[in-house]
Design an enzyme around this catalytic site. Sequence first.
Site, PDB file in Angstrom:
ATOM      1  CG  ASN A 193      -0.449 -20.413   9.874  1.00 47.09           C
ATOM      2  OD1 ASN A 193       0.484 -20.524   9.087  1.00 47.09           O
ATOM      3  ND2 ASN A 193      -0.273 -20.056  11.138  1.00 47.09           N
ATOM      4  CB  CYS A 224       5.553 -17.820   7.881  1.00 47.27           C
ATOM      5  SG  CYS A 224       5.362 -18.772   9.417  1.00 47.27           S
ATOM      6  CG  ASP A 225       4.608 -15.126  13.148  1.00 54.61           C
ATOM      7  OD1 ASP A 225       4.519 -16.327  12.831  1.00 54.61           O
ATOM      8  OD2 ASP A 225       3.965 -14.631  14.085  1.00 54.61           O
ATOM      9  CG  HIS A 258       4.783 -23.748   9.553  1.00 56.92           C
ATOM     10  ND1 HIS A 258       3.535 -23.831  10.137  1.00 56.92           N
ATOM     11  CD2 HIS A 258       5.182 -22.472   9.771  1.00 56.92           C
ATOM     12  CE1 HIS A 258       3.203 -22.679  10.672  1.00 56.92           C
ATOM     13  NE2 HIS A 258       4.182 -21.838  10.461  1.00 56.92           N
ATOM     14  CE1 TYR A 308       3.817 -24.909  13.563  1.00 58.81           C
ATOM     15  CE2 TYR A 308       5.595 -23.320  13.313  1.00 58.81           C
ATOM     16  CZ  TYR A 308       4.309 -23.630  13.723  1.00 58.81           C
ATOM     17  OH  TYR A 308       3.521 -22.657  14.286  1.00 58.81           O
ATOM     18  NE  ARG A 321      -0.512 -23.210  21.241  1.00 59.94           N
ATOM     19  CZ  ARG A 321      -0.206 -22.328  22.174  1.00 59.94           C
ATOM     20  NH1 ARG A 321      -0.216 -22.678  23.440  1.00 59.94           N
ATOM     21  NH2 ARG A 321       0.148 -21.102  21.852  1.00 59.94           N
TER      22      ARG A 321
END
Length: 446
Positions: free
Chosen positions: A147, A170-171, A200, A262, A282
């Site tokens: 990322n 991307c997962d 995202h 996102y 986070r």
Amino acid sequence: MKKYNVVIVGGGSTWTPGLLQSLTKNKNVFPLNRLVLFDIDAERQKIIGEYAKVLFKEKYPELDFQYTTDKEIAYKNMDFVFCQMRTGGYAMRELDEKIPLKFGVIGQETCGPGGFAYGMRSIRDMLQMIEDVRKYSPNAWILNYTNPAAIVAEAINRVYKDDKRILNICDQPVNLLRSYGRLLDMDPYEFEPVYFGLNHFGWFTHLYDKFGNDLVPKIKEIIKRQGFKPVDAEQRDQSWLDTYSIVKDMLEDFPDYLPNTYLQYYYYPEYKVKKLDPNYTRANEVMDGREKRVFAECRLVAEKGTTAGSSVVHNDAHGDMIVEVAESIAHNKNRIYIIITENNGLISNIQDDAMVEVAAILGVNGPRPFGVGKIGTFYKGLMEQQLAYEKLTVDAYFEQSYEKALQALTLNRTVVDAKKARKILDELIKANKGYWPELKKGRSKK
């Protein structure tokens, strides 16, 4: 069946144990000859590496395994490189999140100024990694899910445009597909997705079952009635549960497509800022939660000498995805994945050199992406603003341009205000000294 040599870059990641278990679980369909963990943080990686020794002794004794900080050992004679690096670690992630929040702006790992800062840090290490890999393994597949993938993919494409063995992926789309499977009580491996966007920053337009039925209308109705949860909701932190629950709000406001989670940061920046704690973000949640839990469990396994009773892995989508992607390439399976690739007409009314995220068949010759045609004005407008931000961010890196950095942050929907963007940028520059190139004011190099 051929056995493969694999290196995991970012071997000290808390996600690595899940990836190791996925490799073990899939050893009959994607067998390994050699596996190496590589990380620049030897102490952190050792915890994961010692856990791996026990895991493989029990479940993969024939595997040649080691962990190292030596590039030549890591990259020599490799078939696949799985890249999940985090430049600056969680300490820098915490700053990425907290500095914007001081100014009333979203503080998030990959979105807004936090994603900008992380991207500017990641570019140098990603490009260096590719150079090192190509020195020791010219034909290895580099599967990158570092990322922020959009910024990283844009930078890689500028420098290694002709390298056809680099795949950015991307997962999160996989997590969403699994979560739709939970919602419908169906096997997500049977889904055929149609998707467009940026990393995202995208939407599922259709989701077909094996009989050709579009499941999107049904999914929308269920989410409208009962909300939305991640597939592994019972193991998720509260912030992730909140992330999925707001999909219901997004569908009420913009019901055309199923949104990537996102998008909430771009649709509702003011609302999201109010929900974030500037003193405990986070990053703190991960450091106090998953990181401590994973490392403690890995240490315990190493001390006991057995994985029996271990619960170190809670979400296996991350690990399963990259192993299954490698298998699809290695054995020419031609499965469908959502990948990041240069547009070149896939979205017909978006510029060709955009790094877009779309569904693709993936086999031995890489991805063959599916076009989606022309998209509507609202989605085109959102994408073009985000795309401009991403391209200006990469411009700022390569041109060492303060002006381009300021333009990027001003364009980002989480910021908008140029005076606020300047204040945030100046603080980020101080915090990222040594990680970013020196940004110079005045006319850029181009």
